[in-house]
Design an enzyme around this catalytic site. Structure first.
Site, PDB file in Angstrom:
ATOM      1  N   PRO A   2       2.946  -2.282   8.582  1.00 39.02           N
ATOM      2  CA  PRO A   2       4.216  -1.528   9.065  1.00 39.02           C
ATOM      3  C   PRO A   2       5.213  -2.565   9.448  1.00 39.02           C
ATOM      4  CG  PRO A   2       2.333  -0.603  10.153  1.00 39.02           C
ATOM      5  CD  PRO A   2       1.694  -1.754   9.252  1.00 39.02           C
ATOM      6  N   GLU A   3       6.540  -2.271   9.104  1.00 32.79           N
ATOM      7  CA  GLU A   3       7.808  -2.689   9.428  1.00 32.79           C
ATOM      8  C   GLU A   3       8.235  -2.515  10.899  1.00 32.79           C
ATOM      9  OE1 GLU A   3       8.990  -5.153   6.942  1.00 32.79           O
ATOM     10  OE2 GLU A   3       7.201  -4.349   5.720  1.00 32.79           O
ATOM     11  N   LYS A  51       6.249  -4.988  16.399  1.00 31.86           N
ATOM     12  CA  LYS A  51       5.485  -4.272  15.834  1.00 31.86           C
ATOM     13  C   LYS A  51       4.262  -3.925  16.839  1.00 31.86           C
ATOM     14  CE  LYS A  51       5.930  -6.787  11.397  1.00 31.86           C
ATOM     15  NZ  LYS A  51       5.071  -7.269  10.450  1.00 31.86           N
ATOM     16  N   ASN A 165       6.097  -7.320   5.310  1.00 28.70           N
ATOM     17  CA  ASN A 165       6.110  -7.886   3.969  1.00 28.70           C
ATOM     18  C   ASN A 165       7.321  -7.327   3.187  1.00 28.70           C
ATOM     19  OD1 ASN A 165       4.716  -9.731   2.557  1.00 28.70           O
ATOM     20  ND2 ASN A 165       3.644  -8.399   1.361  1.00 28.70           N
ATOM     21  N   ARG A 248      -0.357 -12.991   1.573  1.00 26.91           N
ATOM     22  CA  ARG A 248       0.082 -11.801   1.254  1.00 26.91           C
ATOM     23  C   ARG A 248       0.849 -11.930   0.041  1.00 26.91           C
ATOM     24  NH1 ARG A 248       1.668 -11.872   6.855  1.00 26.91           N
ATOM     25  NH2 ARG A 248       0.589 -10.542   8.082  1.00 26.91           N
TER      26      ARG A 248
END
Length: 272
Positions: A2-3, A51, A165, A248
């Site tokens: 999650p952003e 976050k 990401n 990632r």
């Protein structure tokens, strides 16, 4: 993962459902805190920090949670059957007479003293959606290690808090440099512009159900590069590429972005 805007939205939902109300149900399904009894205490507020989620509870307690890759908080009317996943994936239940919140697949869940929150979030850089947002400090931290790749520096929550990401790939595209370019090689005007863009995008998207970074009116094109490997770049038409950056994947356009690139792992181009 999650952003920051996703976590901000989760905090707003939890705050609306729980803040100012006394807990009639509280169940922390992790061994260390399984015996903690929070019933009878009021939830004071739910605050996002990068976050991280901080649910502050009467008596000087904070329930700290982090969603990581696939955690989620779901809110239902009390008595309604939760639908966020199998029962065994529920790690926390916080309920009052009106609403009940269920924390699914939470990799981080701990009960701490509110006065000691700095132990879990004190390492974070300026929060893009927080009252402490300081673009100059974020730039200073971002450039502290000149040899570090831009994408890795953006993801490091110690530099600035809230980038995941998706935004990492989108911001590198909007800056017109590949995620592998060392930050020390960025032109001097780019880091401040990058921080301003990051702040603008997260602020705009925190109120939206669907994240958007593009200004194009084309259908189904909310993002420039993330998740669009093999498809034509919305600006130059080159095929968007995907490759590894650390642990990632990252996405970039070889036509629009300057700098080094990793070996790609692209699927065949789309011809739609």
């Amino acid at each position: 993962m999650p952003e920051g805007d996703t976590v901000w939205q989760a905090a707003r939902r939890l705050h609306a459902a729980l803040a100012g109300r006394v807990l009639t149900r509280a169940d922390l399904r992790v061994p260390r805190f399984a015996t903690a009894d929070l019933t009878g205490r009021a939830v004071l507020d739910v605050t996002p920090r990068g976050k991280h989620l901080l649910t502050r509870i009467d008596g000087g307690l904070t329930l700290h949670s982090h969603l990581r890759m696939d955690g989620a908080w779901k809110v239902y009317a009390t008595g309604e059957r939760p639908r966020g996943g199998p029962e065994h994936q529920i790690r926390a239940v916080l309920g009052n007479e009106e609403h009940t919140a269920y924390g699914y697949r939470l990799p981080v869940l701990e009960l701490i003293r509110t006065a000691e929150e700095s132990k879990v979030v004190g390492h974070l850089g300026p929060d893009l959606l927080g009252p402490d947002w300081d673009p100059a400090e974020a730039v200073r931290r971002l450039l502290a290690d000149p040899g570090r790749a831009l994408g890795e520096a953006l993801l490091d929550q110690r530099n600035l808090a809230g980038i995941g990401n998706v935004y990492k790939s989108e911001l590198a595209f909007l800056a017109a440099f590949t995620p592998w370019l060392p930050v020390g090689e960025l032109p001097a005007d780019v880091p401040p512009r990058l921080m301003a863009t990051a702040h603008r995008l997260l602020e705009a998207n925190k109120e939206r159900p669907d994240r958007r970074t593009t200004t194009t009116r084309r259908p189904r094109t909310p993002l420039y590069v993330y998740g669009r490997e093999g498809r034509p770049c919305l600006r130059c038409g080159a095929a968007v590429r995907k490759a590894e950056l650390g642990d990632r994947v990252t996405y970039w356009c070889p036509g629009c972005q300057t700098g080094p690139a990793a070996e790609s792992s692209d699927p065949p181009p789309h011809h739609n």
